[in-house]
Design a protein around this motif. Structure first.
Motif, mmCIF file in Angstrom:
data_model
loop_
_atom_site.group_PDB
_atom_site.id
_atom_site.type_symbol
_atom_site.label_atom_id
_atom_site.label_comp_id
_atom_site.label_asym_id
_atom_site.label_seq_id
_atom_site.Cartn_x
_atom_site.Cartn_y
_atom_site.Cartn_z
ATOM 1 N N THR A 20 -0.383 -44.014 30.144
ATOM 2 C CA THR A 20 -1.816 -43.770 30.348
ATOM 3 C C THR A 20 -2.044 -42.745 31.451
ATOM 4 O OG1 THR A 20 -2.103 -45.531 32.009
ATOM 5 C CG2 THR A 20 -2.323 -46.147 29.689
ATOM 6 N N VAL A 132 -8.843 -46.178 32.075
ATOM 7 C CA VAL A 132 -7.864 -45.363 31.355
ATOM 8 C C VAL A 132 -8.515 -44.059 30.907
ATOM 9 C CG1 VAL A 132 -6.365 -45.229 29.327
ATOM 10 C CG2 VAL A 132 -6.586 -47.390 30.585
ATOM 11 N N THR A 352 -6.599 -43.299 35.163
ATOM 12 C CA THR A 352 -5.134 -43.285 35.166
ATOM 13 C C THR A 352 -4.569 -41.870 35.123
ATOM 14 O OG1 THR A 352 -5.176 -43.554 32.749
ATOM 15 C CG2 THR A 352 -4.935 -45.553 34.078
#
Length: 452
Positions: A20, A132, A352
């Motif tokens: 990620t 994410v 991320t």
């Protein structure tokens, strides 16, 4: 550095979390890791088998040799001779086992070194609460403070505002090259005032211990906080020579610090702290040196991206159970500086794909710059969990009497040069003068305004 036991226990989950992060980038060669792990297991299993065989043979040798003194009678001579021959045969087998073990031990040591080097290039795992996303577009704004000022004249950027007040980029380029700056007179004093103000707030109000640290550090310090080996290209290296007529020492490679986070955090390298010593809060004002590799063409005008700039850094060394509480606290400590200066800002949780190498979770503070009409980063506050501590072997003795890794956090409190930029642009007046924020006036001899 990641806990290798985590990879051994659930490699697939760890790889999924790593994926990620920013792509395209191979963080871990999974096939190579699995091959090394398989060989390690095989060698360790065989080593344990050989150790067991050696222990059994050693016991048998002891029994045989122990019987010989009692077999001195002539009628028992043959048995004694047999015992000695048998013991010599067993000793030969033990020698063969030892030789095989030495070969296996050497290979195991080599495998451990290869695994360590592999893990040294792997970033931290993002915390489960981190959004994410592939890049900064996926960052999540958490809150804003203050409202951008509405100017009734055409705003100037800090380059034009600072030039009459002693901000000189041409002289910086003459002395050192591009992305260096000289400040004289009012600009130099305002820059110093900002740094002193920040230190006073962090030490006097937030409980940090002020430190003065080296601006040049060894490779072990940079490995401990994660800049080496992966980001050597971002550093300025300095070669330390020996005394006149003597060769340079083996540990001659030194580096200018990219941030005082490096020396501050490494204070606890190879230490075992008492639990009662935690948390440790440290701060320092220092220059920072960065080659900005890969950033050419970005922010080429002004002070936003320099090879040398100043920061007041905050570092906390904490109990693992307290690190996310400390992350929120440190973010408030950085925000306090901006609020006291009256500078509009926002707090952003990095996704991320936009986080730093060693961070498990990061908050960015972005200050409003009127000339750009946008918010720009002025502080990053990160929880590295045990990632740096594992590299540094920084531990504390827990309530059960066992050594446990500490958690480390770092953050800017704040970047001095960018704070200078924000003050110039947000406090500019139509005639080009700069109103000095009230919080800074005691550091400016009571002066309320800067004028050319």
């Amino acid at each position: 550095m990641l806990d290798i036991l985590l990879l051994r226990k659930d490699l697939a989950s760890a790889v999924a979390r790593l994926e990620t992060r920013k792509n395209p980038q191979a963080f871990l060669n999974v096939e190579a890791f699995q091959a090394l792990e398989a060989e390690r297991k095989r060698l360790q299993t065989r080593t344990e088998e050989l150790q067991s065989q050696r222990n059994q043979l050693s016991k048998q040798i002891g029994v045989l040799m122990g019987q010989i003194p009692r077999l001195n009678a002539t009628e028992e001579f043959d048995q004694a001779d047999f015992n000695k021959q048998q013991a010599d045969a067993f000793k030969l087998k033990v020698a063969q086992i030892n030789q095989e073990r030495e070969t296996f031990d050497a290979r195991l040591e080599q495998i451990q070194a290869e695994l360590h080097a592999m893990l040294a290039a792997v970033p931290n795992l993002p915390h489960e609460s981190v959004p994410v996303g592939a890049d900064e577009a996926a960052n999540v704004e958490l809150r804003r403070w203050g409202s951008p000022k509405a100017f009734d004249f055409e705003v100037k950027d800090h380059v034009d505002l600072g030039a009459p007040l002693g901000l000189d980029f041409d002289l910086g380029a003459k002395l050192s090259g591009s992305r260096f700056t000289v400040m004289q007179g009012p600009m130099a004093r305002l820059h110093r005032a900002l740094a002193q103000f920040m230190l006073d707030v962090q030490t006097g109000e937030h409980g940090y211990t002020e430190c003065y640290v080296p601006y040049i550090v060894n490779a072990d310090s940079l490995k401990g906080t994660g800049q080496l080996p992966k980001f050597e290209g971002d550093l300025f290296a300095a070669k330390k020579g020996g005394q006149e007529g003597e060769p340079a020492p083996d540990n001659a490679q030194l580096y200018l610090i990219p941030t005082s986070e490096v020396p501050l955090t490494n204070i606890v390298r190879d230490e075992v702290l008492a639990e009662g010593e935690l948390p440790i809060r440290l701060t320092a004002h220092s220059p920072c040196f960065r080659s900005e590799a890969g950033s050419y063409g970005r922010d080429t005008r002004g002070m936003i991206r320099q090879h040398q700039f100043d920061k007041v850094e905050m570092v906390q060394i904490v109990h693992p159970d307290k690190s996310y509480e400390a992350l929120e606290e440190m973010t408030r400590h950085a925000e306090a500086i901006l609020q006291k200066l009256g500078l509009p800002y926002r707090v952003v949780c990095l996704c991320t794909g936009d986080m730093g190498f060693g961070s498990a979770k990061t908050y960015d503070l972005e200050v409003w710059l009127p000339a750009q009409g946008t918010y720009r980063e002025i502080s990053s506050v990160s929880n590295c969990e045990a990632f740096q501590a594992r590299r540094m072997q920084a531990r504390f003795k827990n309530a059960q009497g066992k050594n446990e890794l500490v958690h480390t956090l770092n953050g800017s409190g704040l970047a001095v040069g960018r704070a200078l930029v924000a003050v110039l642009e947000n406090y500019q007046n139509a005639d080009g003068s700069i109103t000095i924020p009230e919080a800074l006036r005691p550091y400016m001899g009571g002066q309320a305004q800067l004028q050319a």
